[in-house]
Write a protein that holds these residues in place. Structure first.
Motif, PDB file in Angstrom:
ATOM      1  N   ILE A  25      31.590  33.137   7.107  1.00 16.32           N
ATOM      2  CA  ILE A  25      32.231  34.179   6.297  1.00 16.32           C
ATOM      3  C   ILE A  25      31.149  34.894   5.506  1.00 16.32           C
ATOM      4  CG2 ILE A  25      33.855  34.666   4.428  1.00 16.32           C
ATOM      5  CD1 ILE A  25      34.185  31.422   6.320  1.00 16.32           C
ATOM      6  N   THR A  26      30.809  36.110   5.927  1.00 20.07           N
ATOM      7  CA  THR A  26      29.796  36.897   5.230  1.00 20.07           C
ATOM      8  C   THR A  26      30.519  37.921   4.360  1.00 20.07           C
ATOM      9  OG1 THR A  26      28.277  36.627   7.084  1.00 20.07           O
ATOM     10  CG2 THR A  26      27.755  38.346   5.484  1.00 20.07           C
ATOM     11  N   ASP A  27      30.474  37.704   3.061  1.00 19.38           N
ATOM     12  CA  ASP A  27      31.195  38.582   2.148  1.00 19.38           C
ATOM     13  C   ASP A  27      30.395  39.830   1.823  1.00 19.38           C
ATOM     14  OD1 ASP A  27      33.726  37.325   1.544  1.00 19.38           O
ATOM     15  OD2 ASP A  27      32.572  35.679   0.699  1.00 19.38           O
ATOM     16  N   GLU A  28      31.120  40.832   1.308  1.00 12.93           N
ATOM     17  CA  GLU A  28      30.452  42.043   0.868  1.00 12.93           C
ATOM     18  C   GLU A  28      29.663  41.745  -0.391  1.00 12.93           C
ATOM     19  OE1 GLU A  28      34.430  42.211  -1.241  1.00 12.93           O
ATOM     20  OE2 GLU A  28      33.653  41.497   0.673  1.00 12.93           O
ATOM     21  N   ALA A  29      28.902  42.721  -0.861  1.00 18.97           N
ATOM     22  CA  ALA A  29      27.998  42.527  -1.998  1.00 18.97           C
ATOM     23  C   ALA A  29      28.735  41.982  -3.206  1.00 18.97           C
ATOM     24  CB  ALA A  29      27.334  43.858  -2.352  1.00 18.97           C
ATOM     25  N   ILE A  30      28.042  41.150  -3.935  1.00 14.45           N
ATOM     26  CA  ILE A  30      28.620  40.518  -5.109  1.00 14.45           C
ATOM     27  C   ILE A  30      28.810  41.528  -6.231  1.00 14.45           C
ATOM     28  CG2 ILE A  30      26.432  39.870  -6.211  1.00 14.45           C
ATOM     29  CD1 ILE A  30      27.776  37.073  -6.671  1.00 14.45           C
ATOM     30  N   SER A  31      29.825  41.309  -7.053  1.00 19.65           N
ATOM     31  CA  SER A  31      30.068  42.170  -8.215  1.00 19.65           C
ATOM     32  C   SER A  31      29.402  41.519  -9.418  1.00 19.65           C
ATOM     33  CB  SER A  31      31.573  42.319  -8.465  1.00 19.65           C
ATOM     34  OG  SER A  31      32.218  42.836  -7.332  1.00 19.65           O
ATOM     35  N   TYR A  32      28.313  42.119  -9.868  1.00 20.03           N
ATOM     36  CA  TYR A  32      27.541  41.508 -10.952  1.00 20.03           C
ATOM     37  C   TYR A  32      28.273  41.604 -12.283  1.00 20.03           C
ATOM     38  CZ  TYR A  32      23.618  41.304  -7.726  1.00 20.03           C
ATOM     39  OH  TYR A  32      22.805  41.024  -6.652  1.00 20.03           O
ATOM     40  N   PRO A  33      28.243  40.526 -13.063  1.00 22.90           N
ATOM     41  CA  PRO A  33      28.928  40.525 -14.357  1.00 22.90           C
ATOM     42  C   PRO A  33      28.075  41.065 -15.494  1.00 22.90           C
ATOM     43  CG  PRO A  33      28.079  38.340 -13.899  1.00 22.90           C
ATOM     44  CD  PRO A  33      27.712  39.201 -12.710  1.00 22.90           C
ATOM     45  N   PHE A  34      26.866  41.544 -15.167  1.00 21.11           N
ATOM     46  CA  PHE A  34      26.005  42.060 -16.225  1.00 21.11           C
ATOM     47  C   PHE A  34      25.655  43.516 -15.929  1.00 21.11           C
ATOM     48  CE2 PHE A  34      22.987  40.786 -13.051  1.00 21.11           C
ATOM     49  CZ  PHE A  34      23.307  39.459 -12.739  1.00 21.11           C
ATOM     50  N   ALA A  35      24.999  44.154 -16.895  1.00 18.92           N
ATOM     51  CA  ALA A  35      24.750  45.600 -16.836  1.00 18.92           C
ATOM     52  C   ALA A  35      23.840  45.958 -15.672  1.00 18.92           C
ATOM     53  CB  ALA A  35      24.112  46.058 -18.146  1.00 18.92           C
ATOM     54  N   ASN A  36      23.914  47.221 -15.265  1.00 15.08           N
ATOM     55  CA  ASN A  36      23.035  47.719 -14.220  1.00 15.08           C
ATOM     56  C   ASN A  36      21.570  47.532 -14.599  1.00 15.08           C
ATOM     57  OD1 ASN A  36      24.926  48.586 -12.369  1.00 15.08           O
ATOM     58  ND2 ASN A  36      25.097  50.635 -13.238  1.00 15.08           N
ATOM     59  N   TRP A  37      20.754  47.265 -13.592  1.00 18.08           N
ATOM     60  CA  TRP A  37      19.308  47.180 -13.823  1.00 18.08           C
ATOM     61  C   TRP A  37      18.775  48.589 -14.083  1.00 18.08           C
ATOM     62  CZ3 TRP A  37      14.723  49.184 -12.517  1.00 18.08           C
ATOM     63  CH2 TRP A  37      13.566  48.447 -12.814  1.00 18.08           C
ATOM     64  N   LYS A  38      17.941  48.741 -15.126  1.00 18.96           N
ATOM     65  CA  LYS A  38      17.324  50.033 -15.413  1.00 18.96           C
ATOM     66  C   LYS A  38      15.865  49.816 -15.813  1.00 18.96           C
ATOM     67  CE  LYS A  38      20.133  51.544 -18.621  1.00 18.96           C
ATOM     68  NZ  LYS A  38      20.738  52.516 -19.567  1.00 18.96           N
ATOM     69  N   GLY A  39      15.018  50.755 -15.433  1.00 24.59           N
ATOM     70  CA  GLY A  39      13.600  50.638 -15.745  1.00 24.59           C
ATOM     71  C   GLY A  39      13.012  51.945 -16.231  1.00 24.59           C
TER      72      GLY A  39
END
Length: 907
Positions: free
Chosen positions: A232-246
Motif C-alpha cells: 500500500i503506497t500512500d499519497e504524500a503525507i500531510s505535515y502537521p507543521f508549517a511550510n518550510w521556508k528559507g
C-alpha cells in the motif's frame, strides 16, 4: 511470480494508463514498450504480469498516453519494489504522483544534499512469521521532511497496528529516497481498518505529532492468493507543521570582494560567503552565469550572458595561489603589487584583471604542466568531458590565432569537423601547449568550484546557478551544432518599463524542432554538467520555452520583433474582418513630411537628402542603402576619430532613423512570402496606426488584442509541454523560473503543473491592475525578491521617481504623510521584512538590499550598486561589493540583527 498493478486515475477520452519499469516485462524503461493497464471500474486501472522467479528488485512508474510512443503525462519520480524470496504474488496499490505536488520539491538535490537532515537510523526490520490466515501488508509513504531525531510510525484500529496505543506504534524504516515502510501481518477478518501516520520522537519514545488529516486512512479487504504481499503506497503525507521556508542572498561571483582575490570575485570567495550565510541563517547563495565569455579580449567580454561555451567556466574566477606558487620571487612580488592595486579598485577592472590572470596562468602552466599531464584525476576529468572540452580548447586557440571569435572567418576551420579538430588538438602538434593550457584552466576551475559547492553543501547551504536562455552567436556551441540554432535571427524581449524600444540580446534563437530529434540531448547534457556544482538553478527568461521574442537579423531594436512560434495573422483574416489590406501602407515604414521636423528639427533637410526618397509629395521611403536598421547601424557606427559632440549627433540621427523604420503597423514574419504577419508591438503608439481611419484602427485593435492575449495560449502551452518536461526530467536540481515581462496566461499553470518555482518581484507585479505586488500574496512555490541584477536596488529605485515612491510609502508600507527623499535604513528594513514574512518558499535578497538596512555598512552612492542596465547595450558589468567578506564576517551587531529577522519569520 505474479504482480498486480493498481492505480486510480481520471483519464480523458482516448487516453490509456501504462506502467513502465526496469524489467523486460515492463518495457526496460522504454515507454514505447510499456505495459498497458485495463480500466476495471470508474477511474480504477489494473494489470497483472507474470515474472520469472529470478526477477530482482526493480523500479517502475506510471504514465498516461494515447499510445505508448506518445507520452502525454508521466507521474513524478520513480517507484521501487523490493521483492521477498518467499513470496510469489504481489498486489500493488499505488496513488498517482502529480508533478505539481509541493512535496516533490523536497526530493530535489537542494533539499536532499544540503537542507534536510538525514533520516534517523532505524533498527533492523523485524522478521514476520505469517499464520495460515494472514497475509503480509507493506505500508509505505514518501516523506522527506521528517524532523531530525524523529521517525515515521504507523498506528491503526487493529491489534496488529497497535489499537491506537502510542506505546504499540510501528516504527518505519527509510531508504535513500525517503520512502518509509513497515511490514505488517494482517488477517483479512481485521479488514477494513483505519490507520494513520505519526511522527515519533526517538529520544522521548513517543508520538509527538500526527499527520494533519481530517479523516483516517482506510484499508479495505482484497481477496488474494496465499503468500501475496499487498503493498500500500500512500499519497504524500500531510505535515502537521508549517511550510518550510528559507532565505537567500544574491550576488554575482565577479562582484564578491575578499582580501585573497585579485580585483574580482573568485570561486574560492563562495566559501567565505557560505561562512557568512551560515552566521546569519541564510540557506541559499544565488549567482549569475559563470561560463567563459572571452570572445574579443576586451571589456565587452564582461557580459555574463554571452558565453562562448555553455560548459566551460570563466578563467577570471580562478584563484592564483590555488594553482601553485611561481618559482620567481621577483615575479611573485610584482603579482602581489598588482593584486593590491586591483583589490583597491571600486569596480571590476575587467581588462586589467584578465591581463594579469592570463599572464600568471601561462607562467604557472609552464612550470607545472608535466605534473598536470601525469595527474590521473586530471586525465579522468578530460576523458569525462571530452564531448565539449576538446572543441572548446580548439575554439579558444583558433579565436586567438585568427583574432576573432567569428568562426566564419577561420578559413578551413569555419565549419566544424570532428576529425579535423582531433588532428588539430593532437599532443604531438607544435601548438599543443596553446591547446592544453585550456584543459589546464578548466580542470582547475572545476576543482575550485566543486570545492566551494561541496563546502556550501556541508554547511547546509544551496548554491543556485543561472542558465541563460540564449547562446552567444560566436560560440563553441554554435560552431559545433549550427543546425540547433536559427543563426539568421536574434533573441530579445518586447518593450517594457526598463527598455521602451525592447531588448535585442543578439543571441540566435533555438531550432527546437531540430533539438527534439535526439530528445533534447544538448539540454540534458547541459543540465548534467550544472548538477555537478549546483543544487538549484534559475532559468533565465523561462517564457522563451513557450515562445521567444525573435528579431530579424536586419533589425537592431527589439521593437521590430515577433513571437516565435506563433499563430500568425494571414492576409485572409483581413478580408474576413473587412479590413482593406495594403501591404505598402501597413508593413512598410510610414514616413510623412508633417512629422519629420518633430524628429530631426533643423537637420530635417539634411536627413531627407541623405537617407530618404520622396516618392510622392510629402511621402517618403528609406533609400535602399538605408532601408533596414542594420544598414543604418553600420553606416553610423561608433567612430573613435569623432569628438563626443559629433558622436552624439550621429547617435541622435541614428535613433531618429531607427524610429522611422520601426513606424509600421505590421511586422512580416520572415520567409512567408508576404503571407504571415504579427502586429508590431506597441502598435498604438506609432504614427502609422494613429493616422489610419477610425474603422481600420478599431478592427486592427481587435486583431492586436486577439493576437497577443487570446489566440496563442493553447498553442504556447503545447510548445512548452514538449520542452520543459524533458528539461525537468534531465535533472533533480530545484528549478526556479524567471517568468517576468509579457507573461502569457498559460505560463503559471504550466509552471505549477511541473512544480517549478515562479519569481515574484514587488516592482513588477503579475497583475496588470496593480502598481505594486505584495509579497504576502506570493504562492508558496515561488521566490520573492525586492530587486534583481537587471534593475536598481531598493535604495536606487527609491530615488528614481518621487511620485512612485510616495505611492509605495503610503499604500504598500502603510505610512501617512510625505515619503522621505532617501531610502532610510528603517525603510529598507521594512521592505526586507515584507519579503521575509511572505508565504513564499524562498525570499532571496541582493546583498546590497541587506546592507541597506545599516547606515554604517551601506555604500554612499546607491546608484552605483546597480549591476546591469538592460536598456544600455554597451553597459559594463563591473559592480563590486564595497565590503571585504572577511570584514563583513566581523560585523557582529549587523549579522546578529539579520539572523534574528530571518528566524523571527520562521525561515
Amino acid at each position: 511470480m505474479k504482480i498486480q498493478f493498481n492505480i486510480d486515475y481520471h483519464t480523458q477520452w482516448g487516453q490509456q494508463v501504462y506502467v513502465c519499469g526496469t524489467i523486460p516485462e515492463l518495457g526496460n524503461g522504454l515507454p514505447a514498450q510499456a505495459l498497458p493497464l485495463n480500466i476495471i471500474a470508474n477511474e480504477h486501472w489494473q494489470a497483472t504480469v507474470e515474472l520469472p522467479s529470478t526477477t530482482a528488485d526493480f523500479n517502475y512508474f506510471y504514465f498516461v498516453a494515447s499510445n505508448p510512443a506518445t507520452e502525454i503525462d508521466k507521474e513524478w519520480g520513480s517507484r521501487y519494489l523490493k521483492l521477498e524470496k518467499s513470496k510469489n504474488s504481489y498486489l500493488l496499490k499505488d496513488a498517482w504522483r502529480p508533478k505539481s505536488r509541493e512535496e516533490n520539491t523536497f526530493f530535489t538535490t537542494a533539499f536532499q544534499n544540503a537542507l534536510l537532515p538525514k533520516p534517523a537510523a532505524a533498527g533492523k526490520k523485524k522478521r514476520i512469521t505469517l499464520k495460515k490466515s494472514e497475509n503480509l501488508f507493506r505500508f509505505q509513504i514518501q516523506a522527506a521532511r521528517v524532523p531530525e531525531g524523529h521517525q515515521l510510525c504507523l498506528l491503526g484500529s487493529s491489534s496488529a497496528l497497535g489499537n491506537w496505543s502510542h506505546q504499540e506504534a510501528l516504527l518505519m524504516t527509510c531508504n535513500d529516497e525517503a520512502l518509509w515502510s513497515v511490514d505488517v501481518a494482517l488477517n483479512s477478518i481485521a479488514l477494513p481498518l483505519e490507520y494513520k501516520y505519526g511522527f515519533y520522537n526517538i529520544e522521548k519514545k513517543d508520538i509527538v505529532a500526527w499527520e494533519s488529516r481530517d479523516f483516517n486512512r482506510v484499508l479495505r479487504a482484497d481477496i488474494t492468493e496465499e503468500k501475496t504481499v499487498q503493498v500500500i503506497t500512500d499519497e504524500a503525507i500531510s505535515y502537521p507543521f508549517a511550510n518550510w521556508k528559507g532565505a537567500g542572498v544574491a550576488i554575482p561571483v565577479f562582484s564578491l570582494r575578499s582580501k585573497s582575490g585579485m580585483g574580482v570575485g573568485e570561486f574560492n570567495d563562495l566559501k567565505l560567503l557560505a561562512d557568512w550565510s551560515e552566521k546569519v541563517n541564510i540557506k541559499l547563495i544565488q549567482i549569475l552565469p559563470i561560463n567563459d565569455t572571452v570572445a574579443n579580449h576586451n571589456w565587452k567580454d564582461s557580459y555574463p550572458y554571452s558565453a562562448i561555451s555553455v560548459f566551460a567556466l570563466h578563467p577570471m574566477y580562478l584563484n592564483m595561489e590555488h594553482l601553485g606558487q611561481l618559482a620567481s620571487k621577483t615575479t611573485r612580488k610584482i603579482i602581489a603589487e598588482v593584486r593590491d592595486k586591483l583589490n583597491e579598485s571600486e569596480t571590476v577592472e575587467y581588462n586589467d584583471v584578465m591581463r594579469t590572470k592570463s599572464r600568471y596562468i601561462k607562467m604557472i602552466y609552464g612550470e607545472t604542466k608535466e605534473q598536470f599531464f601525469k595527474d590521473k584525476k586530471a586525465q579522468q576529468f578530460l576523458k569525462e568531458n571530452a564531448h565539449w572540452i576538446k572543441a572548446y580548447a580548439a575554439f579558444s586557440f583558433l579565436r586567438d590565432l585568427y583574432r576573432t571569435p567569428d568562426f566564419k572567418q577561420w578559413g578551413a576551420y569555419a565549419t566544424f569537423d570532428e576529425k579535423v579538430i582531433d588532428e588539430l588538438v593532437k599532443p604531438s602538434s607544435q601548438h599543443y601547449d596553446e591547446i592544453a593550457i585550456h584543459y589546464f584552466i578548466q580542470y582547475h576551475l572545476h576543482l575550485q568550484l566543486l570545492d566551494a559547492a561541496d563546502y556550501a553543501r556541508k554547511k547546509g547551504i544551496v548554491l543556485k546557478g543561472d542558465i541563460p536562455i540564449g547562446i552567444y552567436r560566436y560560440s563553441v556551441d554554435a560552431w559545433m551544432n549550427p543546425s540547433l540554432y536559427r543563426m539568421d535571427c536574434q533573441a530579445g524581449a518586447p518593450p517594457d518599463a526598463f527598455a521602451v524600444n525592447g531588448q535585442n540580446w543578439g543571441f540566435p534563437t533555438y531550432n527546437w524542432e531540430e533539438m527534439a530529434k535526439d530528445g533534447f540531448s544538448w539540454w540534458k547534457s547541459r543540465m548534467t554538467n550544472m548538477g555537478t556544482y549546483f543544487d538549484a538553478f534559475r532559468i533565465d527568461h523561462i517564457l522563451g520555452f513557450f515562445r521567444i521574442w525573435e528579431i530579424p537579423w536586419d533589425a537592431v531594436q527589439g521593437i521590430l520583433g515577433y513571437f516565435n512560434p506563433c499563430l500568425p495573422i494571414t492576409k485572409q483574416e483581413f478580408y474576413d474582418r473587412q479590413i482593406h489590406f495594403d501591404y505598402d501602407r501597413l508593413v512598410k515604414p510610414y514616413i510623412r513630411e508633417h512629422f519629420l521636423h518633430e524628429i530631426f528639427g533643423e537637420d530635417t533637410a539634411a536627413v531627407k537628402a541623405q537617407y530618404l526618397n520622396e516618392y510622392q509629395q510629402g511621402c517618403f521611403e528609406m533609400k535602399p542603402e538605408f532601408d533596414t536598421q542594420r544598414k543604418v547601424e553600420e553606416f553610423l557606427a561608433h567612430d573613435e576619430s569623432l569628438t563626443n559632440d559629433e558622436q552624439a549627433y550621429r547617435e541622435q540621427i541614428k535613433l531618429g532613423l531607427f524610429g522611422l523604420i520601426a513606424n509600421v503597423v505590421l511586422v512580416e514574419i520572415p520567409k512567408t512570402n508576404h503571407e504571415h504577419f504579427s502586429p508590431r508591438i506597441a502598435m498604438h503608439q506609432t504614427r502609422s496606426y494613429q493616422e489610419l481611419d477610425e474603422y481600420s484602427r478599431a478592427k486592427l485593435n481587435e486583431m492586436y488584442i486577439d493576437f497577443f492575449y487570446h489566440r496563442q495560449e493553447d498553442f504556447w502551452r503545447t510548445q512548452a509541454m514538449v520542452k520543459l518536461p524533458a528539461l525537468k526530467e534531465a535533472t533533480n536540481m530545484l528549478i526556479c523560473g524567471e517568468d517576468l515581462g509579457m507573461v502569457p496566461d498559460c505560463v503559471p499553470p504550466v509552471m505549477d503543473e511541473l512544480g517549478m518555482l515562479s519569481l515574484e518581484i514587488q516592482r513588477m507585479p503579475k497583475n496588470p491592475k496593480v502598481e505594486f505586488g505584495h509579497p504576502a500574496h506570493a504562492p508558496y512555490l515561488s521566490v520573492v525578491t525586492p530587486s534583481c541584477h537587471d534593475m536598481s536596488t531598493i535604495r536606487g529605485w527609491w530615488e528614481e521617481d518621487p511620485d512612485q515612491t510616495q505611492a509605495f510609502f503610503n499604500h504598500m508600507l502603510g505610512h501617512h504623510g510625505g515619503a522621505p527623499y532617501y531610502c532610510e535604513t528603517w525603510l529598507a528594513e521594512e521592505m526586507v521584512n515584507q519579503h521575509l514574512w511572505s508565504p513564499a518558499m524562498w525570499a532571496i535578497f541582493p546583498i546590497q538590499d541587506l546592507v541597506a538596512m545599516n547606515a554604517d555598512l551601506r555604500k554612499q552612492d546607491a546608484k552605483s550598486e546597480q549591476i546591469n542596465v538592460p536598456a544600455n547595450p554597451n553597459h559594463q558589468w563591473k559592480y563590486r561589493f564595497h565590503l571585504n567578506l572577511e570584514d563583513l564576517m566581523k560585523e557582529t551587531e549587523f549579522n546578529e540583527h539579520v539572523k534574528q529577522m530571518i528566524q523571527n519569520c520562521g525561515r
